[in-house]
Enzyme design. Structure first.
Site, mmCIF file in Angstrom:
data_model
loop_
_atom_site.group_PDB
_atom_site.id
_atom_site.type_symbol
_atom_site.label_atom_id
_atom_site.label_comp_id
_atom_site.label_asym_id
_atom_site.label_seq_id
_atom_site.Cartn_x
_atom_site.Cartn_y
_atom_site.Cartn_z
ATOM 1 N N ASP A 374 -44.346 -8.780 8.331
ATOM 2 C CA ASP A 374 -43.558 -9.500 9.324
ATOM 3 C C ASP A 374 -44.234 -9.403 10.699
ATOM 4 O O ASP A 374 -44.678 -8.328 11.116
ATOM 5 C CB ASP A 374 -42.152 -8.889 9.383
ATOM 6 C CG ASP A 374 -41.264 -9.540 10.411
ATOM 7 O OD1 ASP A 374 -40.929 -10.721 10.239
ATOM 8 O OD2 ASP A 374 -40.908 -8.861 11.392
ATOM 9 N N GLU A 410 -47.659 -12.806 8.159
ATOM 10 C CA GLU A 410 -46.972 -13.786 8.993
ATOM 11 C C GLU A 410 -47.739 -13.756 10.310
ATOM 12 O O GLU A 410 -47.519 -12.891 11.151
ATOM 13 C CB GLU A 410 -45.509 -13.402 9.209
ATOM 14 C CG GLU A 410 -44.755 -14.439 10.026
ATOM 15 C CD GLU A 410 -43.334 -14.015 10.353
ATOM 16 O OE1 GLU A 410 -42.432 -14.874 10.308
ATOM 17 O OE2 GLU A 410 -43.118 -12.829 10.657
#
Length: 731
Positions: A374, A410
């Site tokens: 993330d 990401e």
């Protein structure tokens, strides 16, 4: 640091010296070793908790016993306690300077989770005593001594019979990812026993595994399962963090997802889940959140890291520098490029070590197959600047364990300079949001031309080919947990997040969605049919594009969040998958399964090398050719025709460019994939050629051209508006 003086001969210390490694609690039948890093602290205690005595209303408050960790070396307090049973609950209390202006918040009134704890017991319930700079205030002291609202770490026995389970290491080109939530996947599943729903054991139920295998996915990417807590702002309004992007325990599987208990049972249950997935041929990928923690900004709760090494673990804003002396001044304000209050400081050796130790633990002890990071850009910084040679990327790339697992970035964060899609180094692959935006625009009729669409379908060479990477560095997706579901992409023009309690201000406004004439639910049969066809179009496009497809759980059967594009706090039916057939889009499911089955069975649809647009054998067809609706190859003028909304790609299987594992020439069927995003039917001509003379429809969203329809070279067909047609060579 040394123990206190003996008081008499023959005395035995209740705390053994232990050792300063490994960090955390290491159990054996003889003793449990505790080691915690707190370099600027002056004292540390390990606190052991036992259940309180039974009363008429159940067990009383926990009984806490504190043991001083009198040994200290290299900034690590350590000691061993003999004969602790497995499942013992514990925490740390640490004392030292209270000097927030220098980044030190030591407070023995705060019970702290072990950063290396392998399991966590109990829920976190924030209250006024949890916050602020004031040390030792009466309310804080009183609450923290009994600490009913602070979870405890758990002593865990890591032994487990894996029965020969080994890493799967499936190639990226053979991978299809299914992004799922542990609870949301099974909470409403009628074939999962009720007591197992929403748990690791429920996810490992044969009903779920059989569904995933039948669908055609090869890997499940789980939303965060590291121990996490809800933000105080959410609990104040009676909500909770459902997605889990608020980590506080990087070695502990989230206790609330365990059906069997939270005294270490969650570790065993998670391992059993992974083993069951592997036995079914499915990989497990974890969505990990190392960029920030649940301790939030300076006024957030002190749960672990802040009470141990606040100055080292979190990045601070740039210090001020005196123009005359050149001296810098420490600034006690967190530097935040995550949007969550803090940013983990990977420049700090111990923070870097914790991340690497955590990753290796999940691979070696828990047998997971990879990670999706993330907001990876927040971790790729040396100081404050993006650095592709930063310590974390360098260490992972050189690590003999981590460099061989699946690593997904990401590749952005909350800053202006953090967008790194196309820039991550090997062995990383990336979530490709440009694929998402281009495919959504194409199917809603807002594409700026066919050129970019073709680039995305062929693997996004503009992002990955220039630095030697392959098309499988692109993880293609049209939806993800963050944003609209596929059904909502075709049902809403605008977000509807009122249920989140933030006056609909949260969530993106850039949805690239289209409601097809009616916002939300409707009884209009024509609108509903078009929405389902559009969802099927995007699912088929995703499954057959070059790159790694990622499907969001439930999209294949029409899951809806009623227009909520930021359902992070919706732990209810809005987020859970409805497994009933009453409102399911089963026609979309059939198209998705058919497309994934084609992808699995045909190497021509998942080739290893970039397409070159030239023959793979002398006198043969091009490996990839783009076809105009008139049946000829696309020209330069065609690529600049912004009104062109119908195109086909021809993929040759005779032979494939890549040799087989023993160097043999490989053959497959050839395919032609037609896409028509126009609101009108399109006349298409199947080109006359020397290589493919006949075929049949194998995937279709056009009811007038059903699966099984025979075609031959030179045929003229009418492809319905907004339709996908896949033809496979038959002779």
């Amino acid at each position: 640091m040394t123990p206190t003086k003996w008081t008499h001969l023959g005395q035995t210390s209740p705390v053994w010296p232990g050792r300063n490694w490994p960090l955390g609690a290491t159990w054996s039948q003889e003793s449990t070793n505790f080691a915690v890093y707190a370099p600027a602290a002056t004292e540390a205690w390990v606190c052991i908790f036992e259940d309180g005595p039974e009363g008429p209303d159940g067990p009383g408050p926990d009984v806490e016993t504190r043991y001083p960790l009198t040994e200290r070396s290299l900034g690590i307090f350590h000691g061993a306690l003999p004969a602790l049973p497995r499942g013992t609950r514990y925490g740390y209390r640490v004392d030292g300077p209270w000097d927030p202006e220098r980044g030190m918040r030591f407070n023995p009134a705060k019970l702290l989770l072990d950063p290396y704890g392998l399991a966590v017991s109990g829920d976190y319930t924030p209250d006024a005593a949890t916050f602020g700079y004031v040390r030792g205030a009466p309310s804080e002291q009183d609450h923290e001594d009994s600490a009913p609202h602070v979870p405890r770490s758990v002593v865990v026995d890591t032994s487990f019979d894996w029965e020969g389970d080994t890493p799967m290491r499936r190639r990226w080109r053979d991978t299809v990812i299914y992004e799922a939530h542990v609870k949301g996947m099974t909470q409403l599943h009628p074939r999962v026993p009720e007591w197992l729903r929403g748990t690791y054991a429920g996810l490992a139920n044969p009903a779920v595994i059989d569904y995933l295998k039948d669908l055609g996915v090869t890997a499940v990417e789980l939303l965060p399962i590291h121990e996490f807590v809800s933000e105080p702002g959410l609990t104040e309004r009676g909500a909770s963090n459902y997605w889990g992007y608020n980590s506080i325990g990087y070695f502990a599987p989230h206790h609330a997802y365990a059906a069997t208990g939270d005294r270490g049972e969650q570790v065993v249950e998670f391992k059993k889940m992974v083993k069951a997935f592997h036995q079914a041929g499915l990989e497990v990928i974890l969505d990990v959140v190392y960029n920030h923690t649940a301790e939030a900004g300076p006024l957030g709760p002190t749960l672990s890291f802040r009470g141990l090494d606040d100055r080292g673990f979190y990045k601070r804003v740039k210090p001020t520098v005196d123009d005359k002396t050149g001296a810098s001044t420490f600034v006690d304000t967190y530097w935040d490029v995550t949007g969550c209050g803090n940013t983990v400081n990977t420049d700090d050796p111990q923070a870097l070590r914790l991340i690497l130790d955590s990753l290796r633990y999940w691979v070696t002890e828990m047998h997971v197959d990879g990670f999706r990071f993330d907001l990876m850009s927040a971790l790729t910084r040396t100081g404050y600047d993006i650095d592709m040679r930063c310590a974390l990327l360098t260490a992972i790339g050189q690590d003999p364990i981590l460099r061989h697992v699946k690593l997904i970035a990401e590749a952005w964060d909350a800053s202006m300079d953090g967008y790194l899609v196309g820039r991550m180094p090997p062995p990383w692959v990336e979530w490709n949001d440009q694929y998402r935006d281009t495919i959504r625009d194409f199917w809603r009729g807002q594409s700026q031309g066919i050129r970019t669409v073709a680039t995305r379908l062929a693997g996004s060479s503009d992002l990955y080919a220039d630095d030697g990477r392959s098309a499988y560095n692109s993880v293609n997706f049209v939806t993800a947990h963050d944003g609209f579901t596929m059904r909502d992409v075709v049902s809403y023009d605008h977000k509807h997040n009122e249920a989140n309690g933030e006056d609909n201000r949260d969530g993106t406004d850039n949805n690239r969605s289209w409601n097809h004439g009616v916002e939300g639910d409707t009884d209009d049969a024509e609108v509903l049919e078009l929405r389902r066809r559009q969802a099927a179009n995007m699912m088929a496009t995703l499954c057959l594009s070059n790159g790694v497809p990622m499907i969001t759980a439930g999209d294949e059967r029409g899951r809806t969040q009623r227009g909520n594009n930021n359902a992070y706090c919706q732990d209810n039916e809005l987020s859970w998958i409805d497994w009933s057939d009453d409102d399911a889009w089963l026609d979309v499911l059939r198209v998705t399964k058919a497309a994934l089955r084609l992808r699995r069975d045909h190497a021509a649809l998942r080739q290893r090398h970039w397409f070159e647009g030239r023959p793979t054998i002398r006198g043969g067809p091009k490996d990839l050719a783009w076809i105009h609706p008139t049946g000829r190859e696309m020209t330069d003028a065609d690529w600049h025709d912004h009104g062109l909304k119908t195109v086909a790609l021809f993929l040759s299987g005779a032979p494939l460019r890549s040799p087989g594992p023993r160097g043999q020439q490989q053959f497959d069927s050839s395919f032609m994939i037609w896409l028509n995003s126009s609101s009108r039917p399109s006349r298409i001509e199947l080109p006359v050629n020397d290589w493919v003379r006949a075929g049949e429809v194998v995937v279709s969203t056009d009811v007038e051209l059903p699966v099984g329809t025979a075609v031959k070279a030179g045929d003229g067909l009418v492809l319905g508006s907004r339709s996908v047609l896949v033809l496979q060579q038959t002779e």
